[in-house]
Enzyme design. Structure first.
Site, PDB file in Angstrom:
ATOM      1  N   GLU A 248      74.670  37.760   5.675  1.00 45.71           N
ATOM      2  CA  GLU A 248      74.217  37.771   7.059  1.00 45.71           C
ATOM      3  C   GLU A 248      72.780  37.247   7.165  1.00 45.71           C
ATOM      4  O   GLU A 248      71.960  37.463   6.271  1.00 45.71           O
ATOM      5  CB  GLU A 248      74.293  39.193   7.613  1.00 45.71           C
ATOM      6  CG  GLU A 248      75.738  39.675   7.679  1.00 45.71           C
ATOM      7  CD  GLU A 248      75.912  41.002   8.389  1.00 45.71           C
ATOM      8  OE1 GLU A 248      76.828  41.099   9.207  1.00 45.71           O
ATOM      9  OE2 GLU A 248      75.131  41.939   8.134  1.00 45.71           O
TER      10      GLU A 248
ATOM     11  N   CYS B  50      65.408  35.954   9.589  1.00 46.16           N
ATOM     12  CA  CYS B  50      65.471  36.910   8.486  1.00 46.16           C
ATOM     13  C   CYS B  50      66.574  36.433   7.532  1.00 46.16           C
ATOM     14  O   CYS B  50      67.747  36.403   7.885  1.00 46.16           O
ATOM     15  CB  CYS B  50      65.782  38.287   9.072  1.00 46.16           C
ATOM     16  SG  CYS B  50      65.883  39.567   7.839  1.00 46.16           S
TER      17      CYS B  50
ATOM     18  N   CYS C 193      73.151  43.931  -3.318  1.00 45.68           N
ATOM     19  CA  CYS C 193      71.853  44.242  -3.935  1.00 45.68           C
ATOM     20  C   CYS C 193      72.111  45.128  -5.148  1.00 45.68           C
ATOM     21  O   CYS C 193      72.999  45.974  -5.119  1.00 45.68           O
ATOM     22  CB  CYS C 193      70.967  44.982  -2.924  1.00 45.68           C
ATOM     23  SG  CYS C 193      69.251  45.174  -3.457  1.00 45.68           S
TER      24      CYS C 193
ATOM     25  N   CYS D 161      68.551  51.731  -2.470  1.00 43.22           N
ATOM     26  CA  CYS D 161      67.662  52.527  -1.606  1.00 43.22           C
ATOM     27  C   CYS D 161      68.561  53.341  -0.674  1.00 43.22           C
ATOM     28  O   CYS D 161      69.476  52.801  -0.053  1.00 43.22           O
ATOM     29  CB  CYS D 161      66.720  51.615  -0.837  1.00 43.22           C
ATOM     30  SG  CYS D 161      65.768  50.551  -1.947  1.00 43.22           S
TER      31      CYS D 161
ATOM     32  N   CYS E 182      69.316  52.366   3.091  1.00 48.22           N
ATOM     33  CA  CYS E 182      69.604  50.955   3.397  1.00 48.22           C
ATOM     34  C   CYS E 182      71.093  50.649   3.262  1.00 48.22           C
ATOM     35  O   CYS E 182      71.702  50.964   2.239  1.00 48.22           O
ATOM     36  CB  CYS E 182      68.785  50.068   2.451  1.00 48.22           C
ATOM     37  SG  CYS E 182      69.184  48.322   2.599  1.00 48.22           S
TER      38      CYS E 182
ATOM     39  N   CYS F  57      66.794  45.913  10.742  1.00 46.03           N
ATOM     40  CA  CYS F  57      66.400  46.099   9.341  1.00 46.03           C
ATOM     41  C   CYS F  57      67.331  47.075   8.652  1.00 46.03           C
ATOM     42  O   CYS F  57      67.551  48.173   9.145  1.00 46.03           O
ATOM     43  CB  CYS F  57      65.015  46.711   9.241  1.00 46.03           C
ATOM     44  SG  CYS F  57      63.727  45.749   9.931  1.00 46.03           S
TER      45      CYS F  57
HETATM   46  N1  SAH Z   1      65.106  44.079  -0.722  1.00 42.10           N
HETATM   47  C1  SAH Z   1      63.886  43.729  -0.101  1.00 42.10           C
HETATM   48  C2  SAH Z   1      64.125  42.859   1.094  1.00 42.10           C
HETATM   49  C3  SAH Z   1      64.906  43.540   2.198  1.00 42.10           C
HETATM   50  S1  SAH Z   1      63.785  43.769   3.466  1.00 42.10           S
HETATM   51  C4  SAH Z   1      63.100  44.958   0.235  1.00 42.10           C
HETATM   52  O1  SAH Z   1      63.646  46.041   0.116  1.00 42.10           O
HETATM   53  O2  SAH Z   1      61.941  44.828   0.558  1.00 42.10           O
HETATM   54  C5  SAH Z   1      64.520  44.889   4.504  1.00 42.10           C
HETATM   55  C6  SAH Z   1      63.476  45.885   4.977  1.00 42.10           C
HETATM   56  O3  SAH Z   1      64.155  46.820   5.820  1.00 42.10           O
HETATM   57  C7  SAH Z   1      62.908  46.670   3.833  1.00 42.10           C
HETATM   58  O4  SAH Z   1      61.592  47.081   4.084  1.00 42.10           O
HETATM   59  C8  SAH Z   1      63.805  47.862   3.825  1.00 42.10           C
HETATM   60  O5  SAH Z   1      63.247  48.910   3.124  1.00 42.10           O
HETATM   61  C9  SAH Z   1      63.973  48.117   5.299  1.00 42.10           C
HETATM   62  N2  SAH Z   1      65.155  48.925   5.602  1.00 42.10           N
HETATM   63  C10 SAH Z   1      66.256  49.083   4.848  1.00 42.10           C
HETATM   64  N3  SAH Z   1      67.141  49.911   5.457  1.00 42.10           N
HETATM   65  C11 SAH Z   1      66.584  50.259   6.622  1.00 42.10           C
HETATM   66  C12 SAH Z   1      67.035  51.054   7.716  1.00 42.10           C
HETATM   67  N4  SAH Z   1      68.222  51.623   7.702  1.00 42.10           N
HETATM   68  N5  SAH Z   1      66.223  51.198   8.777  1.00 42.10           N
HETATM   69  C13 SAH Z   1      65.015  50.563   8.801  1.00 42.10           C
HETATM   70  N6  SAH Z   1      64.549  49.782   7.811  1.00 42.10           N
HETATM   71  C14 SAH Z   1      65.320  49.629   6.731  1.00 42.10           C
HETATM   72 FE1  SF4 Z   2      68.103  46.344  -1.740  1.00 44.58          FE
HETATM   73 FE2  SF4 Z   2      68.064  47.491   0.673  1.00 44.58          FE
HETATM   74 FE3  SF4 Z   2      66.550  48.494  -1.299  1.00 44.58          FE
HETATM   75 FE4  SF4 Z   2      65.903  46.136  -0.183  1.00 44.58          FE
HETATM   76  S1  SF4 Z   2      65.919  48.105   0.841  1.00 44.58           S
HETATM   77  S2  SF4 Z   2      65.957  46.637  -2.395  1.00 44.58           S
HETATM   78  S3  SF4 Z   2      67.965  45.307   0.243  1.00 44.58           S
HETATM   79  S4  SF4 Z   2      68.800  48.401  -1.268  1.00 44.58           S
END
Ligand code: SAH
Ligand code: SF4
Length: 410
Positions: free
Chosen positions: A128, A141, A148, A152, A155, A386
């Site tokens: 996406e 974006c 991944c 996290c 996420c 995000c």
């Molecule tokens: N993997 C990289 C790039 C993804 S960026 C990283 O983690 O930095 C996506 C951003 O959205 C990251 O800061 C991530 O932590 C944040 N994010 C992930 N899940 C989210 C959620 N459910 N609500 C808000 N932000 C979220």
């Molecule tokens: Fe992967 Fe989501 Fe963690 Fe970014 S925030 S490293 S996309 S699991």
């Protein structure tokens, strides 16, 4: 601060504003020229039989057609001879991803589900990409991986196992396709003379904040961003490109030195105890190491700050004590703190902090001298915000996956 979009619709995926029928994705047979450096493009042309003396000029022509004019078919390259076009067409392709679905949010955010052809024995994959229009700018974006390796806990992408890394051409292809869909390429009616306008571009910024951890696909992301920032092509200034990492510490210095793009760190917690849970890569690279890497980020200055992303999770990381500790942690680092209201997804265990609490948190950080904007959730109604991105692409066989995970783990 701007109001959030009504969350009640977050679970009910609205019908796509425009859904395009997906043709079966063929496997990629010809070599793609998208995403190659000028040098590699020249080599490819020479291997295909273009005389060495002509190669440089042909590279210039192709570069202009691909990245300034945004054509997706050799036949549109009007100043390239018919013979050469047919040679190119025999050997190479410049195909962009197939658009499986396009959704448009009530707030104008667009999300595309892109499909790339199978590579080797693999299957076609889907990712996406999201476009967020704002006053005076538009941010794309972009995804770096299908799924991944990291997990996290807040996420959605983290619940999708890594399927594979995206190739440079697949990363660049997201930018090209988005711009084409938005009508963001100059008029293609004359063969010469089109230039990239310095203002008014719909895609003015690129953030590597889609699916995947960009620093676990370092070489491909680096190649792709070098094409995206090339002044005679897509021409996005490196100050308008931000790479977000969950904290792959050994690659951070190299990112600044070699890519020179803006850095964002997914911080989300101010103690190792909590960050170990929220961002499990912290167990490998704890906060002290992460902060040291940030302090040493090449080119860091008040004009080039690091953005720290901090997702606001109710009762988890949103107390004023957390805010005070955040300020202590960032001491001495030119930083901006981006507070992200948590975006829920089906099955997520967290709740978004109350708006008042987010504002109190922001105020405290702001008083300490750090810009602390609250990121307005965009595109929640189409699941484009995000951390909400995910695709149905299935993971690879366990053996292959373990091999890839071992290869990308630093
Ligand atoms: N993997 C990289 C790039 C993804 S960026 C990283 O983690 O930095 C996506 C951003 O959205 C990251 O800061 C991530 O932590 C944040 N994010 C992930 N899940 C989210 C959620 N459910 N609500 C808000 N932000 C979220
Ligand atoms: Fe992967 Fe989501 Fe963690 Fe970014 S925030 S490293 S996309 S699991």
């Amino acid at each position: 601060m701007s109001a959030t979009i009504d969350l009640t619709s977050a679970d009910a995926r609205p019908r796509p504003a425009a859904a395009m029928a997906a043709a079966p994705a063929a496997s990629q047979s010809k070599r793609s020229l998208l995403g190659l450096s000028r040098h590699d493009l020249g080599l490819a042309l020479m291997e295909a039989g273009v005389p060495e003396k002509q190669a440089r000029m042909r590279v210039q022509q192709l570069w202009h057609w691909l990245y300034v004019r945004g054509v997706s078919d050799f036949s549109q390259m009007a100043n390239v001879s018919r013979d050469l076009r047919s040679l190119l067409d025999d050997k190479f392709e410049i195909r962009r991803p197939e658009i499986v679905e396009e959704q448009i949010s009530v707030d104008g955010t667009r999300k595309w589900l892109f499909r790339f052809p199978a590579r080797g024995a693999g299957r076609p994959v889907e990712i996406e990409t999201v476009y967020i229009p704002e006053e005076g700018r538009g941010t794309l974006c972009v995804s770096s991986q299908v799924g991944c390796t990291l997990t996290c806990t807040f996420c959605h992408t983290g619940t999708q196992r890594l399927v594979r890394n995206l190739e440079p051409g697949e990363i660049v292809g997201q930018v090209l396709t988005a711009r084409a869909q938005l009508g963001d390429f100059p008029e293609a009616s004359t063969p010469q003379g089109a230039i990239v306008p310095s203002e008014g571009r719909l895609v003015s910024n690129v953030v590597m904040m889609g699916m995947g951890e960009p620093l676990y696909n370092y070489d491909n992301v680096k190649s792709a961003l070098s094409v995206v920032s090339d002044g005679d092509g897509l021409a996005l200034s490196k100050r308008r490109i931000t790479l977000s990492t969950s904290g792959v510490v050994p690659m951070i210095e190299k990112t600044g030195a070699e890519m020179g793009v803006m850095l964002a760190i997914s911080l989300h917690a101010v103690t190792d105890e909590l960050r170990d849970v929220l961002v499990p890569i912290n167990k490998k690279y704890p906060l002290a190491d992460l902060m040291a890497a940030c302090r040493a980020y090449p080119g860091l200055s008040n004009a080039r700050r690091i953005t720290f992303e901090y997702v606001m999770l109710k009762g988890v990381n949103d107390s004023l004590a957390d805010a005070r500790q955040l300020v202590r942690l960032l001491q001495g680092i030119p930083a901006k703190i981006n507070l992200i209201p948590f975006n829920p997804w089906p099955g997520s265990d967290y709740e978004c902090s109350d708006w008042d609490q987010i504002e109190r948190f922001a105020e405290l950080v702001n008083q300490a001298g750090y810009a602390s904007p609250i990121r307005t959730p965009r595109g929640r109604d189409i699941f484009a915000a995000c951390g909400q991105l995910k695709s149905e692409s299935e993971r690879m066989k366990k053996g292959d996956r373990l091999a890839l995970e071992a290869a990308v783990a630093v």
